[in-house]
Write an enzyme that holds these catalytic residues in place. Sequence first.
Site, PDB file in Angstrom:
ATOM      1  CG  ASP A  97      -1.993  -0.895   1.173  1.00  0.00           C
ATOM      2  OD1 ASP A  97      -1.933  -1.703   0.430  1.00  0.00           O
ATOM      3  OD2 ASP A  97      -3.055  -0.770   1.868  1.00  0.00           O
TER       4      ASP A  97
ATOM      5  CG  ASN B  38      -5.210   2.210   1.410  1.00  0.00           C
ATOM      6  OD1 ASN B  38      -6.599   2.385   1.604  1.00  0.00           O
ATOM      7  ND2 ASN B  38      -4.792   0.994   1.566  1.00  0.00           N
TER       8      ASN B  38
ATOM      9  CG  ASN C 239     -10.775  -2.628   1.678  1.00  0.00           C
ATOM     10  OD1 ASN C 239      -9.446  -2.609   1.401  1.00  0.00           O
ATOM     11  ND2 ASN C 239     -10.912  -2.544   2.796  1.00  0.00           N
ATOM     12  CG  HIS C 240      -9.659   1.566   1.676  1.00  0.00           C
ATOM     13  ND1 HIS C 240      -8.508   1.402   2.379  1.00  0.00           N
ATOM     14  CD2 HIS C 240     -10.555   1.299   2.233  1.00  0.00           C
ATOM     15  CE1 HIS C 240      -8.828   0.928   3.500  1.00  0.00           C
ATOM     16  NE2 HIS C 240      -9.940   1.085   3.589  1.00  0.00           N
TER      17      HIS C 240
END
Length: 89
Positions: A8, A40, A67-68
């Site tokens: 990330d 992210n 998921n983001h």
Amino acid sequence: MKILAVGDIVGKTGIQMLKNNLQKIKKKHKIDFVIVNGENAADGMGLTEKMYKEILALNVNCVTMGNHTWGKKEIFNFIDHKNIVRPAN
């Protein structure tokens, strides 16, 4: 073939770290293909198009999402780009 997978990237600091170090790492380890998780990058929630372009400009081959992914609505403008691996949802 040597592949580098970068976890990330979080915020501007994460992108700056990538800018400062990626080329040195690629050269030192003779990396052929770079994958970066970008979900992210926009302050821990999503990815902006500007940040996406900054990441690609560093000769990153692929940006993965998770998921983001949907944290920034502008993602809909570029989510289908060939260099993005998007989640199924």
